[in-house]
Design a protein around this motif. Structure first.
Motif, mmCIF file in Angstrom:
data_model
loop_
_atom_site.group_PDB
_atom_site.id
_atom_site.type_symbol
_atom_site.label_atom_id
_atom_site.label_comp_id
_atom_site.label_asym_id
_atom_site.label_seq_id
_atom_site.Cartn_x
_atom_site.Cartn_y
_atom_site.Cartn_z
ATOM 1 N N TYR B 215 0.909 -1.179 -0.165
ATOM 2 C CA TYR B 215 -0.010 -0.251 0.050
ATOM 3 C C TYR B 215 0.778 1.202 0.001
ATOM 4 N N LEU B 217 -0.154 4.775 1.152
ATOM 5 C CA LEU B 217 -1.275 5.608 1.632
ATOM 6 C C LEU B 217 -0.914 7.211 1.976
ATOM 7 N N TYR B 225 -7.170 7.417 6.157
ATOM 8 C CA TYR B 225 -6.149 6.491 6.346
ATOM 9 C C TYR B 225 -5.433 6.740 7.598
ATOM 10 N N LEU B 229 -5.163 3.349 9.843
ATOM 11 C CA LEU B 229 -3.805 3.183 9.439
ATOM 12 C C LEU B 229 -3.709 1.536 10.192
ATOM 13 N N ILE B 232 -5.443 -1.121 8.686
ATOM 14 C CA ILE B 232 -4.990 -1.504 7.289
ATOM 15 C C ILE B 232 -3.552 -2.385 7.236
ATOM 16 N N TYR B 261 -2.762 5.462 -3.531
ATOM 17 C CA TYR B 261 -4.234 6.219 -3.059
ATOM 18 C C TYR B 261 -4.359 7.527 -3.036
#
Lengths: 541, 262
Positions: B215, B217, B225, B229, B232, B261
């Motif tokens: 990822y 972010l 996010y 976090l 994720i 993202y």
């Protein structure tokens, strides 16, 4: 619990041996055997003369064994201090639910076993030698084994008390670098002085058995003095007298008393001190440095190297002190070699081939200065994890390697110069030999250092406390001097067997040596310039 | 925005084992970039390749436009680096070590004294600078490491687990310094296990697994996010574990490699 702790102690020792490579183990074994052979030669040489003169052999035997026992005591004191007051070990142990008495007991058992093994190899050969020289009965060889098993109690007992002083002195010295250097140098000069006496004595034994020096040594006055002195050397004298069946009851009693009391006293004192040490905090010494920021990165690296050199106890003791004491050591050996070539067969050989003594002298200087200055073999490894930071610095790897070489090379050159000057002014070598030895050694030291650092770059050893690279560095430093020596030897034999006029022998050898050294030097420079960056880059930690 | 760190298709292996499998990242001037992942996924190896500690098999790394491979010296002048384990010469005092590093980067004496005073005060180590580093605690050594990498005011700060061994007060000081760095248009590249730390300071975060960026972010522009976090992060590795159970090896539904993202 004691058994578990004991196993831990054994594993720690076993790992030290396992971590060493095969060459280091062979090297240690060879050195031990040479020392043992020297010890036995010296003892048998002197004892046989006492037997020849009819008196004093037993007193000499007691003094010799006592001397070795004291040597064991010194070594054991260091061993005890390292084992019992090991900071890291104590930090680990402090938080465990283990009684202090168990820790001390396990450490003492471990030290005792190591001591028995050490005494067996260092002292027992002397008992065997004495038995053979004096034609003693078989029972003496068996009963004297008791010395091996019992004397460690005395050594450990006294060693435990001395280790307390050792601890304080080493803690004090750890924060006084200048004093460390001074004491290190003084220590090595004293060692060299006694080494010189032993060397002269062995040379006398080998060359002329009836020299005035030796006859003076075996006079009645000295023999009586030795006999009187041996009375006070307990418990060794009591134990040896008991083994020889002299006043059995009294000697066994005195021996047992000294052994038991020294051991108990030592254990009690050291146990109390151990508890005290475990609770003590670290010292908080301050160093004030008024130096300014250096605006040359290369000079900053040199300064860092100087700092690492003079503040590392291992370097100070193993390298710098030896470096300064080196000239004295080489002087003693050169004088002994020169004396060897003045008498007997060697003298006759030297008179046939003038110049041969000079060739030998140069070989000795080149050999010893090379060995003493072989520390470059660990310059990279000694950085340990700091190599990560060095790799991040915006300075080329070649310059970093160069900076590493500068300090030891400067020290080595200084030492070499002092060595050659001492030899010249003491008339051990002439001006010609002085200049030739200086320049050949200088280039060989530099070449050796370059090759050593190259090997260290190629295969650094960042993890082990015992660095195999140092041993391989010492072994490698022997190669070039021996190549030169063997080539010179071949030339000498060609001259000798063909009965060629030897007026130019020395000059010829020197010219050939210089050419070889020149090629070695150029080769080393080209090699490091080509490979330093690549190998430095490849180091992964 | 200008890219100050550029990693192009980086591959690195130890013998047969490939640990970095084609990482590509662009990090911009003035941002704080987090590089996170569980232990052993290749975070430190990536940093080691970036700063020149370890050679890599293929790819390119540019720091302020200089290739770490071809123009190593210039590239190394651009960043300050703090190792996960504090590394300093133990036979030097704190002041001597920092001065040594300052000398390498040619810091002027006047600037050195001023900056050292500021940093040492901030990290509360001023009174201990003249003690040998061997006598320091782990945290104090980490402070010296941090100060030595900040003393020459580099354009980029690369921090590998900087908060390990630091107390709350010092971590706070580190936040402050990183914040100042950002304000001055400088860049910070940081790895950490401390999700709260990353959440608090990072503008963007890359989550790495098995030598790949999973990822990328943008916490600055998409606050959700930042909020999620931790979830994720955990989802990457929990799904990884499920994957292992069913015997799959490489691909995964949420493994959108290098998916940006922003």
């Amino acid at each position: 619990m004691v058994f578990t702790l004991l196993k831990k102690e054994f594993n720690a020792n076993k790992n030290i041996i396992n971590r060493q490579n095969i060459w280091m183990n062979i090297f240690s074994l060879v050195i031990s055997l040479i020392l043992m052979a020297l010890e036995i030669t010296l003892f048998v040489g002197v004892t046989s003369r006492f037997v020849f003169y009819g008196d004093g052999a037993e007193a000499f035997f007691i003094i010799f064994v006592y001397g070795l026992t004291i040597l064991e005591l010194i070594l054991c004191t260091r061993k005890i201090s390292k084992s019992l007051y090991d900071k890291n070990d104590n930090i680990i142990m402090l938080v465990r639910p283990i009684r202090s008495s168990s820790i001390i007991l396990s450490k003492l058992i471990n030290i005792y076993i190591r001591e028995v093994i050490s005494v067996f190899f260092i002292i027992y050969p002397i008992f065997i030698s004495y038995g053979i020289c004096s034609n003693l009965a078989l029972s003496f060889y068996f009963i004297s084994l008791l010395y091996i098993v019992l004397i460690p109690l005395f050594i450990i007992g006294v060693g435990l008390v001395l280790s307390i002083f050792y601890y304080y002195i080493s803690s004090f010295l750890a924060n006084h670098n200048f004093l460390q250097i001074i004491l290190g140098i003084a220590f090595f000069i004293v060692i060299c002085y006694f080494y010189g006496i032993v060397l002269n004595f062995v040379t006398s034994l080998v060359t002329s058995g009836d020299s005035n020096e030796l006859i003076n040594f075996f006079n009645t006055e000295n023999i009586n003095a030795m006999k009187n002195a041996s009375i006070y050397l307990g418990p060794t004298n009591y134990m040896i007298n008991a083994f020889l069946n002299i006043d059995l009851g009294q000697n066994i009693l005195y021996s047992a008393l000294i052994l038991i009391l020294s051991f108990i006293f030592g254990v009690l004192i050291a146990s109390a001190f151990y508890l005290l040490i475990r609770r003590s905090s670290f010292s908080k010494t301050r160093y004030y440095s008024s130096n300014k920021v250096i605006n040359s990165p290369f000079n900053a690296l040199i300064k860092k190297e100087i700092n690492l050199f003079f503040r590392d106890t291992n370097y100070i003791l193993n390298y710098i002190a030896l470096l300064v004491a080196g000239p004295y050591l080489i002087y003693i050996i050169i004088v002994a070699i020169n004396n060897l070539f003045t008498v007997g067969n060697m003298g006759a050989f030297a008179s046939l081939l003038p110049g041969i003594v000079g060739i030998f002298d140069i070989f000795i200087i080149v050999l010893f200065t090379g060995v003493i200055n072989s520390s470059a073999s660990t310059l990279i490894s000694n950085e340990k994890m700091m190599i990560r930071i060095n790799k991040v610095l915006p300075i080329s790897y070649f310059k970093q390697v160069l900076a590493k070489l500068c300090v030891p090379f400067f020290m080595s050159t200084l030492s070499l110069l002092i060595t050659c000057l001492v030899l010249y002014f003491s008339k051990a070598i002439d001006l010609e030999s002085f200049l030739i030895s200086f320049f050949i050694s200088l280039f060989l030291i530099l070449s050796n250092s370059i090759f050593s650092i190259y090997r260290d770059l190629k295969k650094p050893n960042f993890k082990d406390s015992i660095n195999n690279n140092l041993v391989s560095g010492i072994l490698w430093s022997l190669i070039f001097p021996f190549i030169l020596f063997f080539i010179n030897l071949i030339i000498i034999f060609i001259y000798y067997f063909n009965q060629i006029d030897s007026s130019y022998l020395f000059n010829l050898c020197v010219i050939i040596d210089s050419i070889i050294v020149f090629f070695i030097f150029v080769g080393s420079i080209l090699h490091i310039k080509r490979k330093a960056n690549t190998y430095y880059q490849k180091i992964e930690v | 925005m200008d890219e100050i760190i550029k990693i192009n298709n980086l591959y690195k292996s130890y013998g047969e084992k490939e640990v970095i499998k084609g990482i590509s990242l662009d990090i911009y001037q003035g941002e704080v970039f987090g590089f996170i992942g569980k232990n052993g996924v290749g975070k430190s190896t990536t940093i080691d390749c970036m700063v020149g500690i370890k050679p890599f098999n293929s790819g390119e790394i540019y720091l302020d436009g200089f290739s770490i491979k071809k123009d190593a010296i210039k590239a190394k002048k651009t960043f300050g680096y703090v190792n996960s384990e504090p590394l300093c010469y133990e036979t030097m005092t704190g002041r001597e070590y920092i001065r040594f590093i300052a000398s390498i980067y040619k810091v002027r004496e006047k600037d050195f004294e001023k900056r050292l005073y500021e940093l040492a005060t901030e990290f509360d180590i001023l009174n201990d600078l003249d003690r040998l580093i061997s006598q320091y605690s782990h945290g104090m050594k980490q402070k010296i490491s941090l100060i030595s990498s900040l003393i020459y005011n580099p354009k980029i700060l690369i921090l590998d687990e900087p908060t390990v061994g630091l107390d709350v007060m010092v971590s706070q000081s580190l936040f402050k310094i990183i914040e100042e760095y950002r304000k001055n248009g400088k860049t910070v590249f940081v790895t950490s296990h401390n999700i709260d730390f990353v959440k608090r300071i990072c503008d963007r975060v890359a989550i790495i697994n098995n030598g790949k960026v999973i990822y990328l972010l943008d916490l600055k522009n998409k606050p959700q996010y930042r909020e999620h976090l931790e979830e994720i992060f955990l989802s990457v590795y929990s799904s990884d574990m499920k994957e292992e159970k069913v015997g799959k090896t490489q691909t995964h539904t949420i493994n959108v490699e290098n998916k940006d993202y922003r």
